[in-house]
Design a protein around this motif. Structure first.
Motif, short mmCIF file in Angstrom:
data_model
loop_
_atom_site.label_atom_id
_atom_site.label_comp_id
_atom_site.label_asym_id
_atom_site.label_seq_id
_atom_site.Cartn_x
_atom_site.Cartn_y
_atom_site.Cartn_z
N UNK A 351 0.83 -1.20 0.00
CA UNK A 351 0.00 0.00 0.00
C UNK A 351 0.87 1.26 0.00
N UNK A 352 0.24 2.39 -0.35
CA UNK A 352 0.95 3.66 -0.36
C UNK A 352 1.48 3.99 1.03
N UNK A 353 2.76 4.28 1.12
CA UNK A 353 3.41 4.66 2.38
C UNK A 353 3.23 3.60 3.47
N UNK A 354 2.97 2.36 3.04
CA UNK A 354 2.76 1.25 3.98
C UNK A 354 1.58 1.49 4.92
N UNK A 355 0.62 2.23 4.46
CA UNK A 355 -0.53 2.59 5.30
C UNK A 355 -1.84 2.30 4.56
N UNK A 356 -2.46 1.16 4.83
CA UNK A 356 -3.75 0.85 4.19
C UNK A 356 -4.84 1.86 4.54
N UNK A 357 -4.72 2.50 5.72
CA UNK A 357 -5.77 3.44 6.14
C UNK A 357 -5.85 4.68 5.27
N UNK A 358 -4.79 4.94 4.48
CA UNK A 358 -4.86 6.06 3.54
C UNK A 358 -5.95 5.83 2.50
N UNK A 359 -6.11 4.58 2.10
CA UNK A 359 -7.16 4.26 1.12
C UNK A 359 -8.54 4.49 1.72
N UNK A 360 -8.70 4.12 2.99
CA UNK A 360 -9.99 4.36 3.66
C UNK A 360 -10.27 5.86 3.75
N UNK A 361 -9.23 6.65 4.00
CA UNK A 361 -9.42 8.10 4.04
C UNK A 361 -9.89 8.63 2.68
N UNK A 362 -9.30 8.12 1.60
CA UNK A 362 -9.70 8.56 0.27
C UNK A 362 -11.13 8.14 -0.06
N UNK A 363 -11.53 6.95 0.40
CA UNK A 363 -12.93 6.53 0.22
C UNK A 363 -13.86 7.45 0.99
N UNK A 364 -13.47 7.78 2.21
CA UNK A 364 -14.25 8.70 3.04
C UNK A 364 -14.38 10.06 2.36
N UNK A 365 -13.26 10.56 1.84
CA UNK A 365 -13.27 11.84 1.14
C UNK A 365 -14.16 11.80 -0.09
N UNK A 366 -14.11 10.69 -0.82
CA UNK A 366 -14.94 10.54 -2.02
C UNK A 366 -16.42 10.57 -1.68
N UNK A 367 -16.80 9.85 -0.65
CA UNK A 367 -18.21 9.83 -0.23
C UNK A 367 -18.68 11.22 0.17
N UNK A 368 -17.84 11.95 0.89
CA UNK A 368 -18.24 13.28 1.35
C UNK A 368 -18.38 14.25 0.18
N UNK A 369 -17.40 14.24 -0.73
CA UNK A 369 -17.48 15.14 -1.88
C UNK A 369 -18.69 14.82 -2.75
N UNK A 370 -18.99 13.54 -2.91
CA UNK A 370 -20.15 13.15 -3.70
C UNK A 370 -21.44 13.59 -3.01
N UNK A 371 -21.49 13.44 -1.69
CA UNK A 371 -22.66 13.91 -0.93
C UNK A 371 -22.79 15.42 -1.02
N UNK A 372 -21.67 16.13 -1.01
CA UNK A 372 -21.70 17.59 -1.13
C UNK A 372 -22.30 18.01 -2.47
N UNK A 373 -21.88 17.35 -3.54
CA UNK A 373 -22.39 17.70 -4.87
C UNK A 373 -23.90 17.48 -4.96
N UNK A 374 -24.37 16.33 -4.45
CA UNK A 374 -25.80 16.05 -4.51
C UNK A 374 -26.58 16.99 -3.61
N UNK A 375 -26.05 17.28 -2.41
CA UNK A 375 -26.72 18.20 -1.49
C UNK A 375 -26.80 19.60 -2.09
N UNK A 376 -25.73 20.05 -2.73
CA UNK A 376 -25.72 21.38 -3.34
C UNK A 376 -26.73 21.45 -4.49
N UNK A 377 -26.83 20.38 -5.26
CA UNK A 377 -27.80 20.36 -6.36
C UNK A 377 -29.23 20.47 -5.85
N UNK A 378 -29.59 19.63 -4.89
CA UNK A 378 -30.96 19.65 -4.37
C UNK A 378 -31.26 20.94 -3.64
N UNK A 379 -30.28 21.46 -2.90
CA UNK A 379 -30.48 22.72 -2.19
C UNK A 379 -30.72 23.86 -3.17
N UNK A 380 -29.93 23.95 -4.23
CA UNK A 380 -30.08 25.03 -5.21
C UNK A 380 -31.41 24.92 -5.95
#
Length: 426
Positions: A351-380
């Protein structure tokens, strides 16, 4: 005010039955939600699902944080709207065009002009019920109007709700994906499986199904990333992958002949990862603030940033497939003959930098950004309509929403379960 318009009456002239009815409805809904969360927590405790109970506590903490934000915005609404700033400062970094800029558009922009006229009428109606305290100063405008604070209030609520809903959907689809793996787990008790993995049976390493699947063309530098890219969409985890990783995990942590339920363990691992992705940490709130800051007309921030979650998720999926390939190459390089089933040696070096948890962080970031986009669309859409300046290119907006839904499915049904499986042999 008692003498205000009919749409802005104070409680002094509001029927007590109306006040009591609204309060009763709000209290009943709140109590039902609180009771449902309490019952769900008790059910998790009864089923001994500690990770899911911790995830539920995070959701409760988010709801409490949302309540504090709501309270602060409500209490400070009047005070914030009285803060005045120079008019020049109020004219920069706007999410939509200024009124005089819209009026300069030619006949091809008639649709935008009509939208502007509708907004002017709306602002005049609003001005009849809201006092502009900055109008008495020369070249001063409010920092944020009361209507703007109300709209911001709605957006924060929608963002928090969508993040929780997307996280729950991620867990549901992840477990649905793992139902297929349960059948493979049941096959490990069959005589056929025990014969094919007989410890006294010798085979050449390159003849094993796991090594054959992940070597050859996929071992060529550069090409293997292309193979990994398409493999994450089609048969990201096969039976031979699952059984090989199961055998490696049992060999590393338990006795070789153990009747360990690896499928159940993976489900618990997915629940442990879920309690991480369900939370909205301070860095994610800061990211949301930065995206709101950069949502300036002409910058198209929310346009290009909508591709960031897709790029991140595709890279993460490819990396997880590469990790499996590297495990197979290590087996091949370690020995030319395999006794029984091929054994994967757990290691974080894949894994990158010998840290598997970095991948979990990127998955977490992806979910949040995707939720932000959908929330912004429905809000607008809710606050300004589908034909507002936020959606000048309607075709692209629709495409962005479809891409967001597809991205959520890809992350929940493929990438998240794949991460839970691969990291168990790291």
């Amino acid at each position: 005010m008692a003498g205000g318009s009919s749409g802005d009456l104070s409680l002094e002239v509001t029927p007590t039955w109306a006040v009591a009815l609204v309060c009763a409805i709000m209290v009943i809904i709140s109590v039902m939600i609180e009771h449902g969360i309490h019952k769900l927590g008790k059910w998790f405790q009864t089923r001994q699902k500690k990770a899911m109970n911790e995830a539920l506590e995070k959701i409760k903490a988010e709801l409490m944080l949302l309540g504090f934000i709501s309270l602060l915005l409500t209490i400070g609404q009047t005070t914030i709207s009285k803060i005045c700033i120079p008019a020049k400062a109020g004219d920069i970094m706007l999410p939509c065009k200024k009124a005089h800029d819209v009026e300069k558009e030619d006949s091809d922009s008639q649709r935008r002009l009509l939208w502007h006229q509708e907004k002017v009428v709306w602002h005049r109606i609003l001005a009849g019920s809201t006092v502009d305290n900055c109008s008495k100063y020369k070249d001063k405008v409010p920092l944020i109007s009361q209507s703007g604070i109300h709209q911001l209030h709605i957006f924060i609520f929608v963002l928090a709700v969508f993040h929780v809903l997307y996280s729950v959907l991620t867990m549901a689809l992840g477990k649905a994906k793992m139902k297929k793996w349960k059948t493979w787990e049941a096959e490990t008790a069959s005589l056929e499986y025990q014969f094919s993995n007989d410890p006294s049976r010798f085979r050449f390493t390159h003849q094993t199904s796991f090594v054959k699947r992940h070597v050859g063309l996929s071992s060529t530098p550069g090409i293997r990333w292309i193979v990994a890219f398409f493999r994450q969409f089609f048969r990201s985890v096969t039976k031979v992958d699952y059984l090989t990783m199961r055998h490696g995990f049992i060999n590393a942590h338990l006795s070789p002949n153990s009747k360990f339920d690896f499928h159940k363990y993976i489900k618990r691992s997915l629940e442990d990862d879920f309690k991480v992705v369900v939370g909205i940490s301070f860095p994610l709130w800061f990211l949301a603030i930065v995206m709101l800051l950069l949502d300036v007309y002409g910058w198209y921030t929310l346009v290009w940033i909508s591709f960031v979650p897709l790029i991140i998720l595709l890279i993460v999926g490819m990396k997880l497939e590469i990790v499996i390939m590297e495990m197979a190459h290590e087996i091949q390089n370690r020995t030319s003959v395999v006794k029984g089933a091929p054994i994967i040696e757990p290691s974080n070096k894949f894994f990158w930098f010998n840290r598997p948890q970095w991948i979990l962080f990127l998955i977490h970031l992806t979910l949040f950004e995707n939720a932000f986009q959908m929330a912004h669309f429905l809000w607008s859409v809710y606050s300004f309509g589908l034909k507002s300046c936020f959606h000048e290119n309607l075709a692209f907006t629709v495409a962005k929403v479809i891409m967001g839904l597809a991205l959520q499915f890809l992350c929940s049904y493929i990438t998240f379960p794949l991460y839970a499986l691969v990291t168990q042999v790291s």
